[in-house]
Scaffold this motif. Structure first.
Motif, PDB file in Angstrom:
ATOM      1  N   TRP A 155      55.812  47.437  47.293  1.00 54.39           N
ATOM      2  CA  TRP A 155      55.795  48.350  46.152  1.00 54.39           C
ATOM      3  C   TRP A 155      54.517  48.065  45.364  1.00 54.39           C
ATOM      4  O   TRP A 155      54.078  46.924  45.269  1.00 54.39           O
ATOM      5  CB  TRP A 155      57.018  48.127  45.259  1.00 54.39           C
ATOM      6  CG  TRP A 155      58.318  48.472  45.920  1.00 54.39           C
ATOM      7  CD1 TRP A 155      58.972  47.741  46.879  1.00 54.39           C
ATOM      8  CD2 TRP A 155      59.123  49.629  45.679  1.00 54.39           C
ATOM      9  NE1 TRP A 155      60.126  48.376  47.249  1.00 54.39           N
ATOM     10  CE2 TRP A 155      60.248  49.533  46.535  1.00 54.39           C
ATOM     11  CE3 TRP A 155      59.005  50.727  44.837  1.00 54.39           C
ATOM     12  CZ2 TRP A 155      61.248  50.499  46.560  1.00 54.39           C
ATOM     13  CZ3 TRP A 155      60.007  51.690  44.856  1.00 54.39           C
ATOM     14  CH2 TRP A 155      61.112  51.575  45.711  1.00 54.39           C
ATOM     15  N   THR A 156      53.935  49.115  44.794  1.00 55.97           N
ATOM     16  CA  THR A 156      52.689  48.978  44.038  1.00 55.97           C
ATOM     17  C   THR A 156      52.931  49.354  42.584  1.00 55.97           C
ATOM     18  O   THR A 156      53.473  50.432  42.295  1.00 55.97           O
ATOM     19  CB  THR A 156      51.594  49.883  44.629  1.00 55.97           C
ATOM     20  OG1 THR A 156      51.404  49.541  46.010  1.00 55.97           O
ATOM     21  CG2 THR A 156      50.282  49.703  43.890  1.00 55.97           C
ATOM     22  N   PHE A 175      47.883  45.001  26.982  1.00 54.14           N
ATOM     23  CA  PHE A 175      46.738  45.017  27.878  1.00 54.14           C
ATOM     24  C   PHE A 175      46.726  46.370  28.574  1.00 54.14           C
ATOM     25  O   PHE A 175      47.752  46.817  29.104  1.00 54.14           O
ATOM     26  CB  PHE A 175      46.819  43.887  28.900  1.00 54.14           C
ATOM     27  CG  PHE A 175      46.640  42.520  28.295  1.00 54.14           C
ATOM     28  CD1 PHE A 175      45.379  41.980  28.137  1.00 54.14           C
ATOM     29  CD2 PHE A 175      47.735  41.786  27.870  1.00 54.14           C
ATOM     30  CE1 PHE A 175      45.198  40.720  27.578  1.00 54.14           C
ATOM     31  CE2 PHE A 175      47.581  40.529  27.312  1.00 54.14           C
ATOM     32  CZ  PHE A 175      46.307  39.993  27.148  1.00 54.14           C
ATOM     33  N   THR A 176      45.581  47.018  28.578  1.00 49.02           N
ATOM     34  CA  THR A 176      45.506  48.386  29.093  1.00 49.02           C
ATOM     35  C   THR A 176      45.021  48.475  30.542  1.00 49.02           C
ATOM     36  O   THR A 176      45.100  49.542  31.140  1.00 49.02           O
ATOM     37  CB  THR A 176      44.573  49.225  28.206  1.00 49.02           C
ATOM     38  OG1 THR A 176      43.263  48.638  28.215  1.00 49.02           O
ATOM     39  CG2 THR A 176      45.092  49.280  26.776  1.00 49.02           C
ATOM     40  N   GLU A 177      44.518  47.367  31.089  1.00 45.34           N
ATOM     41  CA  GLU A 177      44.015  47.386  32.462  1.00 45.34           C
ATOM     42  C   GLU A 177      44.678  46.269  33.265  1.00 45.34           C
ATOM     43  O   GLU A 177      44.479  45.086  32.974  1.00 45.34           O
ATOM     44  CB  GLU A 177      42.493  47.238  32.488  1.00 45.34           C
ATOM     45  CG  GLU A 177      41.757  48.388  31.804  1.00 45.34           C
ATOM     46  CD  GLU A 177      40.245  48.222  31.855  1.00 45.34           C
ATOM     47  OE1 GLU A 177      39.755  47.625  32.849  1.00 45.34           O
ATOM     48  OE2 GLU A 177      39.561  48.671  30.920  1.00 45.34           O
ATOM     49  N   PHE A 178      45.472  46.640  34.256  1.00 42.35           N
ATOM     50  CA  PHE A 178      46.192  45.663  35.066  1.00 42.35           C
ATOM     51  C   PHE A 178      46.664  46.345  36.348  1.00 42.35           C
ATOM     52  O   PHE A 178      46.624  47.572  36.491  1.00 42.35           O
ATOM     53  CB  PHE A 178      47.385  45.079  34.306  1.00 42.35           C
ATOM     54  CG  PHE A 178      48.360  46.116  33.813  1.00 42.35           C
ATOM     55  CD1 PHE A 178      49.424  46.545  34.606  1.00 42.35           C
ATOM     56  CD2 PHE A 178      48.200  46.690  32.557  1.00 42.35           C
ATOM     57  CE1 PHE A 178      50.300  47.509  34.154  1.00 42.35           C
ATOM     58  CE2 PHE A 178      49.078  47.665  32.091  1.00 42.35           C
ATOM     59  CZ  PHE A 178      50.131  48.074  32.899  1.00 42.35           C
ATOM     60  N   GLY A 179      47.118  45.550  37.286  1.00 47.93           N
ATOM     61  CA  GLY A 179      47.663  46.052  38.539  1.00 47.93           C
ATOM     62  C   GLY A 179      48.448  44.957  39.217  1.00 47.93           C
ATOM     63  O   GLY A 179      48.403  43.786  38.805  1.00 47.93           O
ATOM     64  N   GLY A 180      49.175  45.330  40.258  1.00 46.69           N
ATOM     65  CA  GLY A 180      49.949  44.312  40.946  1.00 46.69           C
ATOM     66  C   GLY A 180      50.791  44.889  42.057  1.00 46.69           C
ATOM     67  O   GLY A 180      50.857  46.106  42.268  1.00 46.69           O
ATOM     68  N   THR A 181      51.432  43.990  42.793  1.00 48.56           N
ATOM     69  CA  THR A 181      52.273  44.368  43.917  1.00 48.56           C
ATOM     70  C   THR A 181      53.593  43.623  43.853  1.00 48.56           C
ATOM     71  O   THR A 181      53.692  42.521  43.297  1.00 48.56           O
ATOM     72  CB  THR A 181      51.584  44.061  45.259  1.00 48.56           C
ATOM     73  OG1 THR A 181      51.276  42.649  45.306  1.00 48.56           O
ATOM     74  CG2 THR A 181      50.310  44.856  45.415  1.00 48.56           C
ATOM     75  N   ILE A 182      54.607  44.248  44.445  1.00 53.41           N
ATOM     76  CA  ILE A 182      55.934  43.640  44.585  1.00 53.41           C
ATOM     77  C   ILE A 182      56.328  43.773  46.044  1.00 53.41           C
ATOM     78  O   ILE A 182      56.183  44.830  46.639  1.00 53.41           O
ATOM     79  CB  ILE A 182      56.968  44.349  43.696  1.00 53.41           C
ATOM     80  CG1 ILE A 182      56.549  44.281  42.220  1.00 53.41           C
ATOM     81  CG2 ILE A 182      58.363  43.744  43.889  1.00 53.41           C
ATOM     82  CD1 ILE A 182      57.372  45.186  41.315  1.00 53.41           C
ATOM     83  N   GLN A 203      56.926  52.970  45.795  1.00 50.69           N
ATOM     84  CA  GLN A 203      57.175  52.446  47.126  1.00 50.69           C
ATOM     85  C   GLN A 203      55.959  52.651  48.011  1.00 50.69           C
ATOM     86  O   GLN A 203      55.397  53.735  48.094  1.00 50.69           O
ATOM     87  CB  GLN A 203      58.395  53.112  47.739  1.00 50.69           C
ATOM     88  CG  GLN A 203      58.881  52.444  49.024  1.00 50.69           C
ATOM     89  CD  GLN A 203      60.168  53.043  49.519  1.00 50.69           C
ATOM     90  OE1 GLN A 203      60.485  54.191  49.230  1.00 50.69           O
ATOM     91  NE2 GLN A 203      60.948  52.274  50.275  1.00 50.69           N
ATOM     92  N   GLY A 204      55.540  51.556  48.679  1.00 57.14           N
ATOM     93  CA  GLY A 204      54.384  51.618  49.557  1.00 57.14           C
ATOM     94  C   GLY A 204      53.254  50.745  49.042  1.00 57.14           C
ATOM     95  O   GLY A 204      53.340  50.116  47.976  1.00 57.14           O
ATOM     96  N   GLU A 205      52.184  50.703  49.804  1.00 56.77           N
ATOM     97  CA  GLU A 205      51.061  49.826  49.498  1.00 56.77           C
ATOM     98  C   GLU A 205      49.993  50.495  48.638  1.00 56.77           C
ATOM     99  O   GLU A 205      49.033  49.851  48.231  1.00 56.77           O
ATOM    100  CB  GLU A 205      50.433  49.315  50.791  1.00 56.77           C
ATOM    101  CG  GLU A 205      51.382  48.466  51.627  1.00 56.77           C
ATOM    102  CD  GLU A 205      50.742  47.965  52.916  1.00 56.77           C
ATOM    103  OE1 GLU A 205      49.615  48.440  53.219  1.00 56.77           O
ATOM    104  OE2 GLU A 205      51.348  47.128  53.588  1.00 56.77           O
TER     105      GLU A 205
END
Length: 273
Positions: free
Chosen positions: A97-98, A122-129, A266-268
């Protein structure tokens, strides 16, 4: 001829690692089959007419049993069998999951002057699960936050937070979090154990996580929603600046309450539309 069945979670997702066992009225096993990637069983073994017991098991789920009658056709249509998570706790379907930063928020709250709170984000971020299919405690979370994107609604204060007194964004431009484990903490609640790297210091930090459910989005994808909280102490991350006012009151509190509202797709990859 044979056995057909669909194995699903309570949310309707396929259980791709299920095992279906069929026994006759004497308790003798007459058939054993595994679900496919779609959570389906299509076994062609011919069964003698009569009554049978169908037992469905899958790692991480409570077993389910039902009765089936096989007619002269030799076919048993079990239909859909719903499995509940062990302990009653649900999670999204397995796989990557993205995190969608546009529909998520990473916020922090600190006490100000001992009487009110300062809210920042924080206004700029990202990550994966990554939800593990066989053992949810092996699921993983990874996130990166751009430290300079801190925003409290006050330009002078934000500049100070980016300075060496606090985040020191020139030397430490990223805040990162990587999970080390997950444990169940109740129905639909989890504790995510992990390591937070901030201001050049790495510390263990636990997130209290609630899974809010899944649903379709307007772009043809599937989304899962989570809410998580944590408590941090600035001195644990070598941010020791403190202006003390009269009567010993600190201008900015040393404890931070972290509040995360996360939507993951859901997905990369995130949708491009």
């Amino acid at each position: 001829m044979g056995l057909t069945a669909k194995i699903r979670t309570r949310d309707g997702w396929a259980v791709s690692h299920g095992v279906v066992t069929v026994t006759d009225m004497t308790g003798t096993q007459v058939l054993r089959a595994e679900t496919d990637a779609e959570g389906a069983v299509r076994d062609t073994t011919e069964l003698a007419p009569g009554a049978y017991t169908v037992i469905v098991t899958a790692v991480g789920y409570a077993p389910a049993a039902s009765s089936a009658i096989v007619t002269a056709s030799g076919r048993a249509e079990v239909g859909t069998v719903t499995l509940a998570r062990q302990g009653g706790t649900e999670l999204p379907p397995p796989g990557p999951w993205t995190i969608d930063p546009v529909h998520s928020s990473v916020a922090a709250v600190a006490q100000h002057l001992g009487i009110s709170s300062v809210h920042g984000r924080f206004t700029e971020f990202g990550g994966t699960i990554e939800i593990a299919p066989d053992d949810v405690t092996r699921s993983r979370v990874a996130a990166v936050i751009r430290a300079a994107s801190v925003d409290t609604g006050n330009g002078m204060r934000d500049t100070h937070l980016r300075s060496a007194d606090f985040l020191d964004v020139e030397r430490h431009p990223e805040i990162t979090y990587r999970s080390t484990g997950v444990t169940a903490a109740g129905s639909d609640r989890w504790t995510v154990h992990g390591e937070l790297s901030m201001h050049g210091v790495v510390r263990p930090v636990d997130l209290d996580l609630a899974y809010l459910g899944t649903g379709a989005d307007p772009w043809g994808g599937t989304r899962a929603a989570f809410r998580a909280t944590a408590e941090l102490h600035r001195e644990d991350f070598a941010m020791n600046y403190n202006q003390v006012l009269q009567a010993g009151i600190a201008a900015i509190g040393t404890t931070l309450r972290i509040e995360l509202d996360i939507q993951a797709v859901q997905g990369e990859f995130l949708p491009t539309a």
